[in-house]
Write an enzyme that holds these catalytic residues in place. Structure first.
Site, mmCIF file in Angstrom:
data_model
loop_
_atom_site.group_PDB
_atom_site.id
_atom_site.type_symbol
_atom_site.label_atom_id
_atom_site.label_comp_id
_atom_site.label_asym_id
_atom_site.label_seq_id
_atom_site.Cartn_x
_atom_site.Cartn_y
_atom_site.Cartn_z
ATOM 1 N N TRP A 1 -0.918 -3.030 8.473
ATOM 2 C CA TRP A 1 -1.376 -2.691 7.119
ATOM 3 C C TRP A 1 -1.132 -1.202 6.919
ATOM 4 O O TRP A 1 -1.228 -0.417 7.877
ATOM 5 C CB TRP A 1 -2.866 -3.028 6.968
ATOM 6 C CG TRP A 1 -3.137 -4.482 7.217
ATOM 7 C CD1 TRP A 1 -3.619 -5.031 8.364
ATOM 8 C CD2 TRP A 1 -2.892 -5.568 6.314
ATOM 9 N NE1 TRP A 1 -3.699 -6.403 8.226
ATOM 10 C CE2 TRP A 1 -3.255 -6.753 6.975
ATOM 11 C CE3 TRP A 1 -2.409 -5.652 5.017
ATOM 12 C CZ2 TRP A 1 -3.153 -8.013 6.393
ATOM 13 C CZ3 TRP A 1 -2.302 -6.900 4.422
ATOM 14 C CH2 TRP A 1 -2.676 -8.062 5.109
ATOM 15 N N ASP B 1 -7.080 -13.892 1.281
ATOM 16 C CA ASP B 1 -8.119 -13.109 1.958
ATOM 17 C C ASP B 1 -8.944 -12.292 0.976
ATOM 18 O O ASP B 1 -8.481 -11.929 -0.096
ATOM 19 C CB ASP B 1 -7.486 -12.161 2.987
ATOM 20 C CG ASP B 1 -6.472 -11.225 2.339
ATOM 21 O OD1 ASP B 1 -5.702 -11.691 1.470
ATOM 22 O OD2 ASP B 1 -6.458 -10.030 2.688
ATOM 23 N N GLU B 2 -10.155 -12.013 1.387
ATOM 24 C CA GLU B 2 -11.034 -11.021 0.746
ATOM 25 C C GLU B 2 -11.064 -11.145 -0.776
ATOM 26 O O GLU B 2 -11.069 -10.147 -1.486
ATOM 27 C CB GLU B 2 -10.579 -9.605 1.128
ATOM 28 C CG GLU B 2 -10.651 -9.343 2.612
ATOM 29 C CD GLU B 2 -10.100 -7.974 3.004
ATOM 30 O OE1 GLU B 2 -10.723 -7.334 3.866
ATOM 31 O OE2 GLU B 2 -9.060 -7.565 2.471
ATOM 32 N N GLU C 1 -2.470 1.123 4.431
ATOM 33 C CA GLU C 1 -3.301 2.034 3.640
ATOM 34 C C GLU C 1 -3.138 3.471 4.156
ATOM 35 O O GLU C 1 -2.954 4.394 3.375
ATOM 36 C CB GLU C 1 -4.790 1.659 3.743
ATOM 37 C CG GLU C 1 -5.189 0.377 3.046
ATOM 38 C CD GLU C 1 -5.213 -0.788 4.019
ATOM 39 O OE1 GLU C 1 -4.252 -0.953 4.796
ATOM 40 O OE2 GLU C 1 -6.207 -1.546 3.996
ATOM 41 N N TYR D 1 -4.225 -5.844 15.159
ATOM 42 C CA TYR D 1 -4.064 -5.053 13.928
ATOM 43 C C TYR D 1 -3.525 -3.658 14.258
ATOM 44 O O TYR D 1 -4.245 -2.796 14.768
ATOM 45 C CB TYR D 1 -5.397 -4.979 13.167
ATOM 46 C CG TYR D 1 -5.508 -6.071 12.120
ATOM 47 C CD1 TYR D 1 -4.995 -7.338 12.377
ATOM 48 C CD2 TYR D 1 -6.098 -5.839 10.883
ATOM 49 C CE1 TYR D 1 -5.070 -8.343 11.418
ATOM 50 C CE2 TYR D 1 -6.184 -6.837 9.918
ATOM 51 C CZ TYR D 1 -5.663 -8.089 10.201
ATOM 52 O OH TYR D 1 -5.735 -9.076 9.254
ATOM 53 N N TRP E 1 -7.452 -14.039 11.190
ATOM 54 C CA TRP E 1 -7.483 -12.573 11.331
ATOM 55 C C TRP E 1 -8.879 -12.029 11.578
ATOM 56 O O TRP E 1 -9.047 -11.007 12.237
ATOM 57 C CB TRP E 1 -6.854 -11.907 10.097
ATOM 58 C CG TRP E 1 -7.701 -11.913 8.850
ATOM 59 C CD1 TRP E 1 -7.826 -12.925 7.958
ATOM 60 C CD2 TRP E 1 -8.516 -10.843 8.357
ATOM 61 N NE1 TRP E 1 -8.677 -12.569 6.931
ATOM 62 C CE2 TRP E 1 -9.115 -11.279 7.146
ATOM 63 C CE3 TRP E 1 -8.794 -9.541 8.811
ATOM 64 C CZ2 TRP E 1 -9.979 -10.477 6.393
ATOM 65 C CZ3 TRP E 1 -9.657 -8.742 8.059
ATOM 66 C CH2 TRP E 1 -10.234 -9.214 6.867
ATOM 67 N N ASP F 1 -2.728 -1.305 12.372
ATOM 68 C CA ASP F 1 -3.139 -0.178 11.520
ATOM 69 C C ASP F 1 -4.345 0.556 12.107
ATOM 70 O O ASP F 1 -4.714 1.618 11.624
ATOM 71 C CB ASP F 1 -3.478 -0.655 10.099
ATOM 72 C CG ASP F 1 -4.581 -1.717 10.061
ATOM 73 O OD1 ASP F 1 -4.621 -2.569 10.970
ATOM 74 O OD2 ASP F 1 -5.405 -1.690 9.126
ATOM 75 N N ASP G 1 -0.046 -6.550 -3.516
ATOM 76 C CA ASP G 1 -1.459 -6.234 -3.277
ATOM 77 C C ASP G 1 -1.953 -5.434 -4.475
ATOM 78 O O ASP G 1 -1.238 -5.317 -5.479
ATOM 79 C CB ASP G 1 -1.634 -5.471 -1.949
ATOM 80 C CG ASP G 1 -2.948 -5.830 -1.262
ATOM 81 O OD1 ASP G 1 -4.006 -5.596 -1.882
ATOM 82 O OD2 ASP G 1 -2.937 -6.358 -0.141
ATOM 83 N N HIS H 1 -6.726 -9.493 -4.284
ATOM 84 C CA HIS H 1 -5.672 -8.510 -3.976
ATOM 85 C C HIS H 1 -4.541 -8.540 -5.005
ATOM 86 O O HIS H 1 -3.392 -8.278 -4.660
ATOM 87 C CB HIS H 1 -5.104 -8.769 -2.573
ATOM 88 C CG HIS H 1 -6.018 -8.308 -1.466
ATOM 89 N ND1 HIS H 1 -6.103 -7.002 -1.046
ATOM 90 C CD2 HIS H 1 -6.916 -8.991 -0.701
ATOM 91 C CE1 HIS H 1 -6.991 -6.889 -0.067
ATOM 92 N NE2 HIS H 1 -7.507 -8.084 0.151
ATOM 93 N N ARG I 1 0.848 -1.204 0.000
ATOM 94 C CA ARG I 1 0.000 0.000 0.000
ATOM 95 C C ARG I 1 0.877 1.245 0.000
ATOM 96 O O ARG I 1 0.593 2.239 -0.643
ATOM 97 C CB ARG I 1 -0.922 -0.011 1.209
ATOM 98 C CG ARG I 1 -2.236 -0.738 1.009
ATOM 99 C CD ARG I 1 -2.111 -2.122 0.389
ATOM 100 N NE ARG I 1 -3.395 -2.739 0.226
ATOM 101 C CZ ARG I 1 -4.050 -3.414 1.184
ATOM 102 N NH1 ARG I 1 -3.488 -3.606 2.364
ATOM 103 N NH2 ARG I 1 -5.249 -3.910 0.941
HETATM 104 C C1 ACM Z 1 -6.634 -9.012 5.950
HETATM 105 O O1 ACM Z 1 -6.622 -8.181 6.868
HETATM 106 N N1 ACM Z 1 -7.309 -8.768 4.835
HETATM 107 C C2 ACM Z 1 -5.931 -10.263 6.077
#
Ligand code: ACM
Ligand code: ZN
Length: 641
Positions: free
Chosen positions: A495, A357-358, A497, A449, A424, A451, A217, A291, A188
């Site tokens: 993370w 993920d996601e 971002e 986390y 997570w 972030d 990502d 991602h 990011r």
């Molecule tokens: C994540 O926080 N998407 C692993």
């Protein structure tokens, strides 16, 4: 004078005599302040005096580089250049001995150590070099010059005239968990190799042994891959944007992608070796099949839709730009085989993290290749299609001698046979995987986390939700009814971002990573919040001295609303740590120690007030940040009594 004032006066005199601005604690406690807290510490009488004639003795195979590293650290910190010797001379006085003792493996385990400080010598003993390294980190944390605040009366140069006292004690120590990780997202925002090394150096001081690098990502591909040069020629760069993540303007047609960067293979080798010298394993992550927009921008054929997408700069794109690899086409697997082959060659880590993920799966539903793949393999939904991919990737990794880790979504369509799960989205995925006999790393967002906000969002840069220091610390990795054997350990995840520069990366990491280091290393009975805070404040002095950024949010007031019986709103204030006073105003002026003090009873809001301004104090000195809180927002944080 009233009693409180007499106590305060005595406190001030004692602090002046000590010559430092440290808070007052009883003698026993002040003798050591190691993070993470060791398994056993027995404080003895007396001190060892470190001075110019102290020598360092390295005993055993591979000990010399560590002893030299210790000497270098002392030189860096206090400008004292101690001699390192290897000969098994009779232990003279005033010696620091580093010694490998393989016979202690049974008691200490592969990462444990013993540290004995006596007036005549210090012995750091361990079955393996890793334990010696941890013993040396604990010893560094015992050195007053490193721990004391910069306004302590001595300067580094005065070492010639001063002896540095190390309290006599016996420490026996080993970790609770073998996986003690921190993750940095370099996609990011890109972080320089120099910063990454510095970050590894810092985390190794708290006995973290895993550094998870999130290398790809939607916003950037960060590692040179010779078979696919466009991954870094195109995938490592995006259009520059500043401001609030997710509200950036998408790339414009003629705009140049100038922001980003990547690590060359030589950079990666340098990082890996640097980490190895500190007993940190670098675990690489390439996040697939979702991602993956940076890879797809470089090689559009990897997606189902094959659109001409751009690397995302932090604008909203889900469901529009296709960031998911196509599972139907064999070219995807050829790509993954080559990429993971190059990655496996670069990283000695037993594990490779493959994300998972996601994943946005809608494009799969309209892809002929993906539909055919599902049909041919009897897959009933797209979760199973993702699992099909992960199972094949696990085989690819296995061929290269590596094991697969993925985020907990890899459970959804059926777990690959030997996968390790990083839980997570809470701990449920971890519990499920452990019950299936898989290894698990616990990284629930609401405990780990980094972030997320650590203080009131009113005064913090924008991010997602809240994770206060106390919630990092109040975390036990092993849920009830789960066999601890399957819990490899835990990890904090940064993370990025909303972390656009390295100073902010430090700010988000510390002190929450200190709390996590203790969660991952120390036995539960050695975890005690108030004592942790005392030790953490000593580390703040170290951070100040070494210009490492950290958050002081733990000193701030916490503001919430309470509904009275008549439905009126009252303001409730509290602090994460004890011993602070909270002063407040409603009249727009900035509070000081003469402003009303919160007395543990929710307060009525005076008519006409539009904000409450609060600030914390300790022994009449301001300690937390001032928070100006708009009362119109109070109903968004109503607490039940
Ligand atoms: C994540 O926080 N998407 C692993
Ligand atoms: Zn497809």
């Amino acid at each position: 004078m009233n009693t409180n004032r007499v106590i305060l006066l005595i406190t001030i005199i004692v602090l002046l005599l000590l010559g430092c601005n440290s808070p007052l604690y009883n003698d026993e406690e002040t003798t050591y302040s190691i993070i993470p807290n060791p398994v056993s510490v027995k404080v003895q009488d007396g001190n060892f005096s470190l001075n110019n004639s102290t020598q360092i003795l390295a005993l055993g195979k591979d000990v010399l580089p560590l002893a030299k590293m210790f000497a270098d650290e002392l030189n860096n910190f206090i400008g004292i250049d101690l001699k390192v010797i290897e000969k098994n001379v009779r232990y003279s006085k005033n010696t620091i001995i580093f010694k490998i003792d393989t016979a202690s493996l049974g008691i200490l385990g592969p990462e444990g150590y013993k540290l004995q400080v006596t007036p005549k010598k210090i012995i750091v003993l361990a079955p393996k070099s890793q334990g010696l390294f941890y013993g040396f980190q604990s010893l560094l944390q015992l050195l007053p010059i490193i721990n004391n605040s910069s306004n302590c009366k001595f300067s580094n140069k005065e070492i010639d005239r001063n002896e540095w006292k190390i309290p006599c004690l016996d420490i026996l120590d080993y970790p609770r968990f073998e996986w003690r990780g921190l993750m940095l997202d370099v996609s990011r925002h890109f972080f320089s190799k120099e910063f990454v090394k510095q970050y590894i150096d810092e985390l190794s001081k708290y006995k973290f042994n895993i550094f998870h690098l999130h290398l790809s990502d939607d916003q950037g591909w960060r590692i040179q891959i010779d078979s696919f040069p466009r991954l870094t020629e195109i995938g490592a760069w995006r259009v520059p944007r500043t401001g609030k993540w997710w509200s950036f303007q998408p790339p414009q047609p003629s705009e140049k992608a100038t922001y980003g960067g990547f690590y060359t293979k030589d950079d990666i080798k340098e990082i890996v070796q640097y980490a190895q010298e500190r007993f940190v394993t670098v675990v690489p992550e390439l996040d697939i099949p979702g991602h993956s927009l940076a890879a797809i921008a470089a090689y559009p054929h990897l997606s189902c839709t094959k659109g001409n997408y751009k690397v995302n700069p932090g604008s909203r794109f889900y469901g529009v730009d296709n960031n998911t690899l196509c599972v139907g086409q064999e070219t995807t697997f050829e790509f993954l085989d080559k990429v993971f082959s190059e990655v496996a060659d670069l990283f000695p880590s037993e594990y490779i993290h493959v994300g998972g993920d996601e994943c946005f799966k809608d494009f799969w539903e309209t892809c002929n290749f993906c539909m055919k793949r599902m049909e041919e393999n009897g897959l009933s939904n797209t979760d199973e299609l993702q699992s099909y991919l992960m199972k094949r990737v696990e085989i690819i990794l296995k061929e290269k001698g590596k094991r697969l880790i993925g985020w907990d979504e890899i459970l959804e369509g059926g777990l690959s046979p030997e996968a390790t799960v990083m839980s997570w989205r809470g701990i449920d995925g971890g519990i499920k995987a452990a019950k299936m006999g898989h290894h698990v790393i616990m990284t629930p967002n609401y405990h780990t986390y980094l972030d997320l906000y650590q203080g009131d969002h009113i005064i913090e840069p924008e991010t997602y939700s809240l994770l206060r220091l106390e919630n990092c610390y109040n975390f036990d990795l092993v849920p009830p009814n789960v066999n601890e054997e399957y819990i490899l350990g835990g990890q904090g995840n940064l993370w990025t971002e909303s972390v656009p520069n390295s100073r902010h990366a430090e700010y988000m990491t510390w002190p929450r990573a200190l709390a996590l280091s203790e969660v991952f290393w120390s036995p539960n009975e050695k975890r005690e919040w108030n004592d942790f805070i005392r030790r953490m404040e000593v580390r703040f002095n170290y951070f100040d001295k070494n210009e490492i950024n950290y958050a002081r949010s733990v000193f701030d007031a916490i503001i919430s609303g309470i509904k009275g019986t008549d439905d009126s709103l009252k303001v409730k204030l509290r602090t994460e740590i004890s011993g602070l006073d909270i002063h407040y105003t409603f009249d727009e002026t900035n509070p000081d120690k003469f402003s009303p003090k919160y007395e543990d009873v929710p307060i009525d809001i005076p008519k006409g007030a539009s904000q409450i301004k609060v600030r914390t104090y300790r022994t009449n000195q301001p300690i937390g940040n001032q928070i100006n809180f708009p009362l119109s927002m109070l109903d968004q944080r109503i607490e039940s009594d």
